[in-house]
Design a protein around this motif. Sequence first.
Motif, PDB file in Angstrom:
ATOM      1  N   GLN A   1       6.792  26.709   3.850  1.00 35.68           N
ATOM      2  CA  GLN A   1       7.368  27.204   5.102  1.00 35.68           C
ATOM      3  C   GLN A   1       8.737  26.577   5.368  1.00 35.68           C
ATOM      4  OE1 GLN A   1       4.303  26.196   7.899  1.00 35.68           O
ATOM      5  NE2 GLN A   1       2.969  27.912   7.325  1.00 35.68           N
ATOM      6  N   LEU A   2       8.871  25.291   5.080  1.00 38.25           N
ATOM      7  CA  LEU A   2      10.155  24.613   5.272  1.00 38.25           C
ATOM      8  C   LEU A   2      11.211  25.149   4.312  1.00 38.25           C
ATOM      9  CD1 LEU A   2       9.031  20.892   5.755  1.00 38.25           C
ATOM     10  CD2 LEU A   2       9.515  22.608   7.511  1.00 38.25           C
ATOM     11  N   ILE A   3      10.811  25.444   3.086  1.00 46.06           N
ATOM     12  CA  ILE A   3      11.746  26.000   2.107  1.00 46.06           C
ATOM     13  C   ILE A   3      12.306  27.332   2.609  1.00 46.06           C
ATOM     14  CG2 ILE A   3      11.920  26.988  -0.213  1.00 46.06           C
ATOM     15  CD1 ILE A   3       9.776  24.862  -1.051  1.00 46.06           C
ATOM     16  N   ALA A   4      11.428  28.209   3.081  1.00 41.13           N
ATOM     17  CA  ALA A   4      11.871  29.506   3.607  1.00 41.13           C
ATOM     18  C   ALA A   4      12.772  29.324   4.819  1.00 41.13           C
ATOM     19  CB  ALA A   4      10.656  30.352   3.973  1.00 41.13           C
TER      20      ALA A   4
ATOM     21  N   GLY B   1      10.087   7.853   4.188  1.00 41.76           N
ATOM     22  CA  GLY B   1       9.644   8.811   5.185  1.00 41.76           C
ATOM     23  C   GLY B   1      10.797   9.687   5.613  1.00 41.76           C
ATOM     24  N   PRO B   2      10.580  10.648   6.483  1.00 41.04           N
ATOM     25  CA  PRO B   2      11.678  11.497   6.959  1.00 41.04           C
ATOM     26  C   PRO B   2      12.779  10.712   7.654  1.00 41.04           C
ATOM     27  CG  PRO B   2       9.553  12.454   7.525  1.00 41.04           C
ATOM     28  CD  PRO B   2       9.276  11.074   7.036  1.00 41.04           C
ATOM     29  N   LEU B   3      12.421   9.601   8.291  1.00 43.42           N
ATOM     30  CA  LEU B   3      13.406   8.725   8.921  1.00 43.42           C
ATOM     31  C   LEU B   3      13.540   7.466   8.076  1.00 43.42           C
ATOM     32  CD1 LEU B   3      12.354   9.066  12.673  1.00 43.42           C
ATOM     33  CD2 LEU B   3      14.159  10.316  11.455  1.00 43.42           C
ATOM     34  N   LEU B   4      14.761   7.196   7.613  1.00 47.49           N
ATOM     35  CA  LEU B   4      15.003   6.053   6.748  1.00 47.49           C
ATOM     36  C   LEU B   4      16.042   5.131   7.372  1.00 47.49           C
ATOM     37  CD1 LEU B   4      15.268   7.265   3.023  1.00 47.49           C
ATOM     38  CD2 LEU B   4      13.439   5.940   4.085  1.00 47.49           C
ATOM     39  N   SER B   5      15.816   3.829   7.216  1.00 48.44           N
ATOM     40  CA  SER B   5      16.816   2.841   7.602  1.00 48.44           C
ATOM     41  C   SER B   5      17.663   2.535   6.380  1.00 48.44           C
ATOM     42  CB  SER B   5      16.141   1.565   8.122  1.00 48.44           C
ATOM     43  OG  SER B   5      17.110   0.568   8.378  1.00 48.44           O
ATOM     44  N   ILE B   6      18.922   3.002   6.392  1.00 48.67           N
ATOM     45  CA  ILE B   6      19.818   2.858   5.250  1.00 48.67           C
ATOM     46  C   ILE B   6      21.048   2.081   5.694  1.00 48.67           C
ATOM     47  CG2 ILE B   6      21.168   4.072   3.501  1.00 48.67           C
ATOM     48  CD1 ILE B   6      19.298   6.466   3.878  1.00 48.67           C
ATOM     49  N   ASP B   7      21.290   0.973   5.011  1.00 58.48           N
ATOM     50  CA  ASP B   7      22.426   0.108   5.358  1.00 58.48           C
ATOM     51  C   ASP B   7      22.421  -0.249   6.840  1.00 58.48           C
ATOM     52  OD1 ASP B   7      23.237   0.172   2.734  1.00 58.48           O
ATOM     53  OD2 ASP B   7      24.723   1.744   3.025  1.00 58.48           O
ATOM     54  N   GLY B   8      21.229  -0.443   7.391  1.00 58.34           N
ATOM     55  CA  GLY B   8      21.097  -0.912   8.764  1.00 58.34           C
ATOM     56  C   GLY B   8      21.119   0.154   9.829  1.00 58.34           C
TER      57      GLY B   8
ATOM     58  N   VAL C   1      14.174  20.161  10.064  1.00 54.68           N
ATOM     59  CA  VAL C   1      14.895  21.067   9.172  1.00 54.68           C
ATOM     60  C   VAL C   1      15.913  21.890   9.968  1.00 54.68           C
ATOM     61  CG1 VAL C   1      14.655  23.059   7.624  1.00 54.68           C
ATOM     62  CG2 VAL C   1      13.044  21.147   7.472  1.00 54.68           C
ATOM     63  N   ALA C   2      15.562  22.283  11.181  1.00 56.78           N
ATOM     64  CA  ALA C   2      16.518  22.990  12.034  1.00 56.78           C
ATOM     65  C   ALA C   2      17.723  22.111  12.339  1.00 56.78           C
ATOM     66  CB  ALA C   2      15.834  23.430  13.323  1.00 56.78           C
ATOM     67  N   GLN C   3      17.500  20.824  12.535  1.00 57.20           N
ATOM     68  CA  GLN C   3      18.603  19.890  12.780  1.00 57.20           C
ATOM     69  C   GLN C   3      19.518  19.816  11.557  1.00 57.20           C
ATOM     70  OE1 GLN C   3      17.274  16.039  14.182  1.00 57.20           O
ATOM     71  NE2 GLN C   3      19.260  15.076  13.797  1.00 57.20           N
ATOM     72  N   LEU C   4      18.953  19.797  10.373  1.00 53.65           N
ATOM     73  CA  LEU C   4      19.745  19.785   9.148  1.00 53.65           C
ATOM     74  C   LEU C   4      20.575  21.059   9.023  1.00 53.65           C
ATOM     75  CD1 LEU C   4      20.501  18.722   6.293  1.00 53.65           C
ATOM     76  CD2 LEU C   4      18.427  19.852   5.455  1.00 53.65           C
ATOM     77  N   ILE C   5      19.943  22.199   9.253  1.00 56.50           N
ATOM     78  CA  ILE C   5      20.652  23.482   9.159  1.00 56.50           C
ATOM     79  C   ILE C   5      21.839  23.512  10.114  1.00 56.50           C
ATOM     80  CG2 ILE C   5      20.450  25.953   9.632  1.00 56.50           C
ATOM     81  CD1 ILE C   5      17.492  25.698   8.698  1.00 56.50           C
ATOM     82  N   ALA C   6      21.628  23.087  11.345  1.00 50.45           N
ATOM     83  CA  ALA C   6      22.703  23.089  12.343  1.00 50.45           C
ATOM     84  C   ALA C   6      23.844  22.180  11.910  1.00 50.45           C
ATOM     85  CB  ALA C   6      22.151  22.665  13.700  1.00 50.45           C
ATOM     86  N   ALA C   7      23.528  21.029  11.354  1.00 50.40           N
ATOM     87  CA  ALA C   7      24.567  20.089  10.951  1.00 50.40           C
ATOM     88  C   ALA C   7      25.378  20.626   9.769  1.00 50.40           C
ATOM     89  CB  ALA C   7      23.930  18.738  10.589  1.00 50.40           C
ATOM     90  N   ILE C   8      24.721  21.253   8.812  1.00 48.18           N
ATOM     91  CA  ILE C   8      25.445  21.801   7.651  1.00 48.18           C
ATOM     92  C   ILE C   8      26.332  22.971   8.104  1.00 48.18           C
ATOM     93  CG2 ILE C   8      25.177  23.047   5.471  1.00 48.18           C
ATOM     94  CD1 ILE C   8      22.693  21.369   4.920  1.00 48.18           C
TER      95      ILE C   8
ATOM     96  N   ALA D   1       6.395  15.994   4.897  1.00 46.97           N
ATOM     97  CA  ALA D   1       6.457  15.092   6.048  1.00 46.97           C
ATOM     98  C   ALA D   1       7.531  15.511   7.047  1.00 46.97           C
ATOM     99  CB  ALA D   1       6.715  13.656   5.586  1.00 46.97           C
ATOM    100  N   HIS D   2       8.456  16.394   6.637  1.00 44.01           N
ATOM    101  CA  HIS D   2       9.463  16.894   7.577  1.00 44.01           C
ATOM    102  C   HIS D   2       8.836  17.897   8.536  1.00 44.01           C
ATOM    103  CE1 HIS D   2      12.600  15.781   4.392  1.00 44.01           C
ATOM    104  NE2 HIS D   2      12.933  15.085   5.470  1.00 44.01           N
ATOM    105  N   SER D   3       9.385  17.967   9.741  1.00 46.36           N
ATOM    106  CA  SER D   3       8.964  18.966  10.718  1.00 46.36           C
ATOM    107  C   SER D   3       9.951  20.132  10.704  1.00 46.36           C
ATOM    108  CB  SER D   3       8.923  18.356  12.117  1.00 46.36           C
ATOM    109  OG  SER D   3      10.229  18.033  12.566  1.00 46.36           O
ATOM    110  N   THR D   4       9.541  21.240  11.289  1.00 48.23           N
ATOM    111  CA  THR D   4      10.452  22.379  11.397  1.00 48.23           C
ATOM    112  C   THR D   4      11.661  22.029  12.260  1.00 48.23           C
ATOM    113  OG1 THR D   4       9.135  23.260  13.237  1.00 48.23           O
ATOM    114  CG2 THR D   4       8.634  24.092  11.035  1.00 48.23           C
ATOM    115  N   ASP D   5      11.473  21.199  13.273  1.00 43.65           N
ATOM    116  CA  ASP D   5      12.596  20.770  14.116  1.00 43.65           C
ATOM    117  C   ASP D   5      13.601  19.955  13.317  1.00 43.65           C
ATOM    118  OD1 ASP D   5      11.557  22.048  16.325  1.00 43.65           O
ATOM    119  OD2 ASP D   5      10.692  20.233  17.223  1.00 43.65           O
TER     120      ASP D   5
END
Length: 389
Positions: free
Chosen positions: A298-301, A32-39, A374-381, A368-372
Amino acid sequence: MSKLTHDIGAQLQQLKEQALLRQRRIVDGPQGPLLSIDGRQYLAFSSNDYLGLANHPALVAAAHEGLRRFGVGAASSALISGHSSIYETLEVALANFVGMPRALHFSNGYMANLGILPALAGPGDTIFSDRLNHACLIDGARLSRAEFRVYPHNDVGRLAQQLGKSRSGRKLIVTDGVFSMDGDLAPLAELVALCERHDAWLLVDDAHGFGVLGPQGRGSLAHLGLSSPRVLYMGTLGKAAGVAGAFVAGDAVLIEWLLQRARTYVFTTASPPLLASALLATLTLLQTETWRQQHLRQLIAQLQNGLAGLPWTLLDSETAIQALVVGNNQLALDLMARLREAGIWVPAIRPPTVPKGTARLRISLSAAHSTDQVAQLIAAICAAAAAMA
């Protein structure tokens, strides 16, 4: 320590020094969009579950019904007693969905291509392969013992020259429909035209196009409005379809030949029937709920607009695969680490998966991702780019 383990240990150390050593990460819970990775929980852009169907209640319910009806394992190869009625139904449904006469199910895409290519080509034949094709197409071509010719990525002119010089008995062009690390599309219309001109065949591996592109997700060929009896179409069912497996569709005679001669089909235990039950639910959703593909576009754009102006190159792609090329292996790892510190998981991809000097972040978007998110990803990059400049 034996010489073998000593030598391999030294090679592993070299990979580490070159920033090419890979690591498995332990994922707990569903995709899913939220994953538990290495705890730790991350906002993840790493999955090929492009439509967010891997946990859909309809698929889960269908799998439970398949489990109740058929049990867990098939317990035999399909040509002995493992071809259950639910897989017969699925193969007919898949052929109808992609508009081809017949389909054959395989346990996964890698096994499909390892079986298809040696069954269709051999000594005296030639396989023409795009330089950026997936490893399974390359390995299948090598197993065939046919002459193996590589043409530059999407270079139809060079391919035409190679075909014009070929005097092989059979000529088979193989290409990804959507290239797995760049996200761009193959020039399928031009490739079909070359097949017709040079009496060749075309195998399209649409692992990353099936479910995403075309009306109702019918794939790259449908996206371009293409249909040809010279095309074999391979689609995987563990990505956008949300389950597991693969299929090849095309001319009924060719599919029958593959059933008889594709070793990875003949000599393997059939897949669990419960998976076919879930996949039939996927096909129903694809045909009745098209909002997922629309939201994905829409998310791609949104991502492309948000990452414009970075010091790194975001490759041109209209698919869920968005590749941010940074070049240096260690830089890709450092960028991945910065995002991980911010609670975002995006994989760094390095050679030999991609050509030397093109290490990148492979951003996988999902419906399954939301626009919010994707915005969080953009800000972090963007923040990472500013800090690393």
